[in-house]
Design an enzyme around this catalytic site. Structure first.
Site, mmCIF file in Angstrom:
data_model
loop_
_atom_site.group_PDB
_atom_site.id
_atom_site.type_symbol
_atom_site.label_atom_id
_atom_site.label_comp_id
_atom_site.label_asym_id
_atom_site.label_seq_id
_atom_site.Cartn_x
_atom_site.Cartn_y
_atom_site.Cartn_z
ATOM 1 N N TRP A 91 202.863 5.064 38.923
ATOM 2 C CA TRP A 91 202.309 3.702 38.926
ATOM 3 C C TRP A 91 201.147 3.575 39.892
ATOM 4 C CZ3 TRP A 91 202.698 1.305 34.744
ATOM 5 C CH2 TRP A 91 203.866 1.342 33.972
ATOM 6 N N ASP A 106 202.067 -3.264 45.084
ATOM 7 C CA ASP A 106 202.689 -3.412 43.771
ATOM 8 C C ASP A 106 204.200 -3.351 44.003
ATOM 9 O OD1 ASP A 106 203.781 -3.184 41.262
ATOM 10 O OD2 ASP A 106 202.595 -1.441 40.645
ATOM 11 N N LYS A 138 211.237 -6.562 35.682
ATOM 12 C CA LYS A 138 212.141 -5.626 36.339
ATOM 13 C C LYS A 138 213.215 -6.403 37.095
ATOM 14 C CE LYS A 138 209.180 -2.455 34.992
ATOM 15 N NZ LYS A 138 207.964 -2.017 35.632
#
Ligand SMILES: *Cc1c(COP(=O)(O)O)cnc(C)c1O
Length: 360
Positions: free
Chosen positions: A102, A172, A196
């Site tokens: 990511w 993030d 999530k």
């Protein structure tokens, strides 16, 4: 009705009380005779729902008054582009730490709009650890330092907030936001896709320090400008109303069970059960460095990869679903987000012990 145990990395498991409440309110919210989905985003009802959701998040995370909360769309992936558009000064660089798939994607996207300095990378370890802070080659004139607090695919998590060396810290937090208390005042920007650990896909939460607003060039599309979104209370256009409503219910659920301290305690207990098993046997293995293992996403392999398919089939039949690892890592991955109950992890561990007994 039978609900499975859902170990998906995202969209992930939701708290059952939230789903039940949403179901009960589906056709008639608050005696208004309509669903939240059908409400004008300009109605008093919806403005109240959005304000309560924001207040709920502010209380849970202890967000200081000089931070704005934005409810946006486009996922964390759009933030990979919006962060540099909004924060990188003309001609200046941006610092990025590379700890997994990511952060790598965030770096690739930031490179499209200007200079990026990768301060350190864990690629050499196949993303199984965090490069030590004293090896980071930070640029003191960078517009910000970006990192990923929890690498959802590799299962590497920061258990502290890193020192940004005086530049705004951007995080993030998609897969571990609300999993534990965090000192928001250490950050310039925190962002997270909701699917999530917050609620339905389609909502992206951005927490931004006020002094960082208004830095985007005039050519920036309105939808991508934090300042425009902040001054219109995240309603420059129609926001993801349903997802905001559900997120608000999740915030209430977290508050009622004791907030983020209690959540952190539960998450540590849940992940501890699984790591204990992984470390007690040669049959299973977790590749991540011990001090940097994620409490949210736990990748593991079987000693004999030929048993992978059988493991997944039998797990599925036992109601343990979505355990297949990401294609870049292989093996298995169990995501233990806030809404995964301890009993779910106990069931997984019991299944794994039994599987080992029969196949070890
Ligand atoms: C899932 C995830 C993303 C991508 O999120 P989208 O909302 O699908 O864009 C980015 N970063 C992390 C850490 C993630 O877990």
């Amino acid at each position: 009705m039978k609900r499975v145990l859902n170990f998906s990395a995202g969209p992930g498991v939701m708290p059952e009380p939230v789903l039940e409440r949403a179901a009960a309110e589906m056709l008639d919210w608050g005696g208004r005779g309509l669903s939240v989905m059908e409400m004008s985003h300009r109605s008093d009802e919806f403005i109240g729902i959005a304000a309560r959701a924001e207040a709920g998040l502010r209380t849970l995370m202890g967000i200081p008054a000089n931070y704005r909360v934005l409810f946006l769309q486009g996922g964390a992936t759009l933030q990979f582009a919006m962060v540099p558009m909004n924060l990188r000064a003309p001609g200046a660089g941006a610092d990025y730490l590379e700890t997994g798939q990511w952060s790598k994607k965030a770096i690739e996207e930031a490179r499209k709009s200007g200079p990026v300095n990768v301060v350190a990378s864990a690629a050499g370890s196949r993303f199984t650890c965090i490069p030590p802070r004293d090896t980071w080659a930070c640029d003191p004139s960078a517009s910000y330092l970006h990192y990923t607090s929890n690498e959802t695919i590799g299962g590497v998590q920061f258990h502290h907030v890193p020192d940004a060396g005086g530049v705004p810290l951007v995080c993030d937090m998609s897969s571990d936001i609300l999993s534990r208390p965090i000192d928001v005042s250490r950050f310039g920007v925190i962002y997270a896709g909701a699917q999530k650990n917050i609620g339905p896909a389609g909502l992206t939460v951005v927490v931004v320090r006020e002094d960082l607003l208004g830095r985007a060039p005039a050519s920036t599309p309105a939808m991508l400008d934090y300042a425009v979104q902040a001054s219109s209370e995240s309603m420059y256009n129609t926001p993801p109303t349903w997802a905001i409503y559900i997120a608000g219910l999740v915030f209430d659920w977290l508050r009622d069970l004791g907030g983020l301290d209690e959540m952190a305690r539960r998450n540590a207990a849940k992940a501890g059960l699984l790591y204990e098993l992984l470390d007690a046997t040669e049959f299973y293995r977790c590749p991540v460095a011990t001090g940097e293992r994620s409490l949210m996403n736990i990748p593991f392999t079987l000693r004999d990869a030929k048993l992978d398919d059988r493991f997944l089939q039998e797990a599925e039949a036992a109601g343990l679903q979505q355990l297949k690892g990401h294609r870049s890592v292989g093996g298995m991955r169990a995501s233990l987000y806030n809404a995964m109950p301890q009993a779910g992890v106990e069931a997984l561990v019991a299944f794994m012990r039994d599987f080992e007994r029969r196949n070890g």
